[in-house]
Each structure stands twice: as structure tokens, then as C-alpha cells.
Design a protein around this motif. Structure first.
Motif, PDB file in Angstrom:
ATOM      1  N   GLY A 181       0.806  -1.215   0.000  1.00 19.78           N
ATOM      2  CA  GLY A 181       0.000   0.000   0.000  1.00 19.78           C
ATOM      3  C   GLY A 181       0.837   1.260   0.000  1.00 19.78           C
ATOM      4  N   GLY A 182       0.279   2.295   0.575  1.00 20.34           N
ATOM      5  CA  GLY A 182       0.930   3.602   0.616  1.00 20.34           C
ATOM      6  C   GLY A 182       0.316   4.563  -0.385  1.00 20.34           C
ATOM      7  N   LEU A 183      -0.019   5.782   0.084  1.00 20.08           N
ATOM      8  CA  LEU A 183      -0.621   6.805  -0.768  1.00 20.08           C
ATOM      9  C   LEU A 183       0.217   8.078  -0.730  1.00 20.08           C
ATOM     10  N   ALA A 184       0.258   8.771  -1.855  1.00 21.04           N
ATOM     11  CA  ALA A 184       0.937  10.067  -1.927  1.00 21.04           C
ATOM     12  C   ALA A 184       0.049  11.027  -2.695  1.00 21.04           C
ATOM     13  N   LEU A 185      -0.128  12.224  -2.170  1.00 17.95           N
ATOM     14  CA  LEU A 185      -0.934  13.258  -2.824  1.00 17.95           C
ATOM     15  C   LEU A 185      -0.098  14.532  -2.881  1.00 17.95           C
ATOM     16  N   TRP A 186       0.163  15.005  -4.090  1.00 15.45           N
ATOM     17  CA  TRP A 186       0.949  16.219  -4.302  1.00 15.45           C
ATOM     18  C   TRP A 186       0.105  17.262  -5.022  1.00 15.45           C
ATOM     19  N   TRP A 187       0.378  18.542  -4.765  1.00 21.92           N
ATOM     20  CA  TRP A 187      -0.336  19.589  -5.479  1.00 21.92           C
ATOM     21  C   TRP A 187       0.512  20.856  -5.542  1.00 21.92           C
TER      22      TRP A 187
END
Length: 319
Positions: free
Chosen positions: A66-72
Motif C-alpha cells: 500500500g501507501g498513498l501520496a498526494l501532491w499539489w
């Protein structure tokens, strides 16, 4: 501004990082969501800075799963409302536009976890009139035509997804590109392909962005294809610029066209010969691409994927 959602199946591979950078440059993504990163935030922060994204939020993997990354970017005003290992829920405003809810998901693959996930996701919005957009890996085949190969379509598997869509008054955003977003090859002749990744939205969100479209990219560096959300639709170009696609190199016919057009001639005007050959090669490649890889998209997609797998297997055998 574009939004990217991609199940990268691990971001520790240099080829995956390179592919991610190319996609970000191509679409000028202002928001990037990556699932199944399999990496801790310290490493992902380095990748974020290489991608020149201004902000980041992470859900660490459990062990190596798993693991999530959110960039903006700074053009995006984003607040994190809730998160868990399977989603990140936010409120978003881009360049001062109206706020809307954006939920980025990595749905569980195990059937026993799916009902609970979709019920929790549905509980995020009490107001059915909310401006809500959801994108990512649903891990659900919603209909028989979204599956090719392998076992038959499982109606029970899709039940919880359809219940969620109905209770939340959501619809799927129109997509452009390939039909399937996930592929698995058991053997040379046994290929399974499914549509698992998608973009969903409420009616109110569609009123806000009536031209929105989801672009399914070609498979590269992962068994999932990247999904690009263009909330303001595709931009029309006054003139189509010829670009040589790297995937053409996997097609024997492409090589034949180039060799045929650049074969030696008896013409004395070498400068004119060069220009004529270049123009003829461009025209023939453009026609060949339209007739074989675009019009026959499903067959072309299958053929491309099978050739990529053969080359990958050959390289692994050499190693």
C-alpha cells in the motif's frame, strides 16, 4: 490544469519515476495522486521535489504494502478532511474557482473488505448535492464489457460499487484512450485485462465542469495505466503537430515504412531528396498510426501490450 491518479505498484523503480516525470511534464498536472507507493514519506518527498510539486501529503504503507501520496501545486488550495489506507478526502479550489470535494482512492482488492470500504466512502458526504469528484483505483470491474480474459464477470463483486454509486448519486466521467486500465499476463497467450481505474463525479460537479474528460494513458512501468482528469476538457489545436511516438518502435510495420522511404535513390538534388523523404515518411507514419493504432484501438492496444511483455521477458531472460 490536469489531475493525475496512478497505481504505480511501487515507486522505488527508476523507470517508474522517469515515466511519472514524463507524464507530469506532458499534462502539466497540478494535482498528482499515487497509490501503492510502497515507500515511506522521506523517500517520496525527494521524488515530489524532483517533480517540482509544491505540497505533499502521505499515508504510509503497512510494511511493504500500500501507501498513498498526494501532491499539489501552489495554484491549488487544498485541505485534507479525512484519510485512511484506502483514500484521502479533500476540499479543493483551483486558481480561485468554486470549492469542490476531491476524494482519491485505492480500493481494497479483497472481497471481504469491499463492502466496508464503499460504505465508509459513501458516509463522507451527507449532502447528495455536493460538488464531489472521486478518482483512482476502484479495484472493481463494473460490467462484463470491462473485462477481457480470465474468469467470467462477477456480479457479486460489483454489487457494493453499484450500491455506492446509486446511493451517492454519482456517475462516471467520460473517458478517452484505451478500454482497459489494468493488465496481467499469465502466459504468452493468456492475457487478462480489466477496467479498474476511473473518475466518478456528482451531478453538481458536472455542472461546474461540463467539459470534463478522463484520459487513459498507455500502460508503462506499472500494470495499471495512469488516469488524467482534464476538468475543462481537451484543448483544440489549430494545427496538429507531427510527433514520433516511442511506442511505434515496437511495431515492425513502422520500421518497414521508414526503411522503404529512406532507401537510396538516383536523384541528384540531395537537399530536395531529404525534404521529400522526410515529408513522405511523416505522412505514411501518420496514416498508419490512425488506421492501425487509433481506429483499431482495442486490437492495437492488445498487440502493443503483448509485444511489450515479450520484450520484457526477453530482457529478463538475458539478465
Amino acid at each position: 490544469m490536469a489531475l493525475l491518479a496512478w497505481n504505480v505498484r511501487g515507486l522505488g523503480n527508476k523507470d517508474t519515476v522517469r515515466a511519472l516525470k514524463n507524464i507530469c511534464v506532458k499534462h502539466k498536472n497540478g494535482i498528482v495522486f499515487l497509490s501503492e507507493t510502497k515507500q515511506k514519506r522521506r523517500y517520496l518527498e525527494k521524488i515530489r521535489m524532483r517533480m517540482k510539486m509544491d505540497n505533499g501529503f502521505y499515508v504510509d504503507p503497512v510494511g511493504t504494502a500500500g501507501g498513498l501520496a498526494l501532491w499539489w501545486s501552489n495554484d491549488v488550495k487544498m485541505s485534507i478532511l479525512a484519510y485512511e489506507k484506502s483514500f484521502i478526502d479533500t476540499v479543493i479550489s483551483i486558481n480561485g474557482e468554486d470549492e469542490w470535494f476531491g476524494t482519491f482512492i485505492y480500493a481494497p482488492s479483497y472481497d471481504v473488505e469491499k463492502q466496508g470500504f464503499w460504505e465508509r466512502l459513501g458516509s463522507l458526504r451527507d449532502d447528495v448535492n455536493a460538488k464531489w469528484c472521486i478518482m483512482g483505483d476502484t479495484n472493481t470491474v463494473a460490467s462484463p464489457n470491462e473485462k477481457d480474459g480470465g474468469s467470467t464477470f462477477d456480479h457479486n463483486n460489483a454489487k457494493w460499487f453499484h450500491d455506492f454509486m446509486e446511493k451517492s448519486y454519482l456517475m462516471e466521467i467520460q473517458s478517452k484512450g484505451g478500454t482497459f486500465t489494468w493488465s496481467y499476463q499469465r502466459s504468452e497467450k493468456n492475457v487478462i485485462r480489466e477496467k479498474l481505474d476511473r473518475v466518478l463525479s456528482s451531478v453538481e460537479w458536472n455542472f461546474l465542469f461540463p467539459k470534463a474528460i478522463a484520459v487513459i494513458e498507455i500502460p508503462i512501468a506499472s500494470d495499471h495505466t495512469p488516469i488524467i482528469l482534464l476538468k475543462n476538457g481537451l484543448k483544440k489545436k489549430a494545427r496538429t503537430e507531427f510527433k514520433f511516438e516511442s511506442r511505434w518502435m515496437l511495431e515492425e510495420e513502422c520500421l518497414n515504412i521508414v526503411q522503404e522511404e529512406w532507401a537510396p535513390t538516383e536523384q541528384r538534388n540531395h537537399r530536395g531528396t531529404f525534404r521529400v523523404k522526410l515529408r513522405r515518411t511523416k505522412v505514411k507514419l501518420w496514416k498508419w498510426n490512425r488506421e492501425n493504432l487509433q481506429v483499431n484501438g482495442l486490437q492495437g492496444e492488445r498487440k502493443l501490450f503483448e509485444r511489450m511483455m515479450i520484450i520484457e521477458n526477453e530482457e529478463q531472460g538475458k539478465g
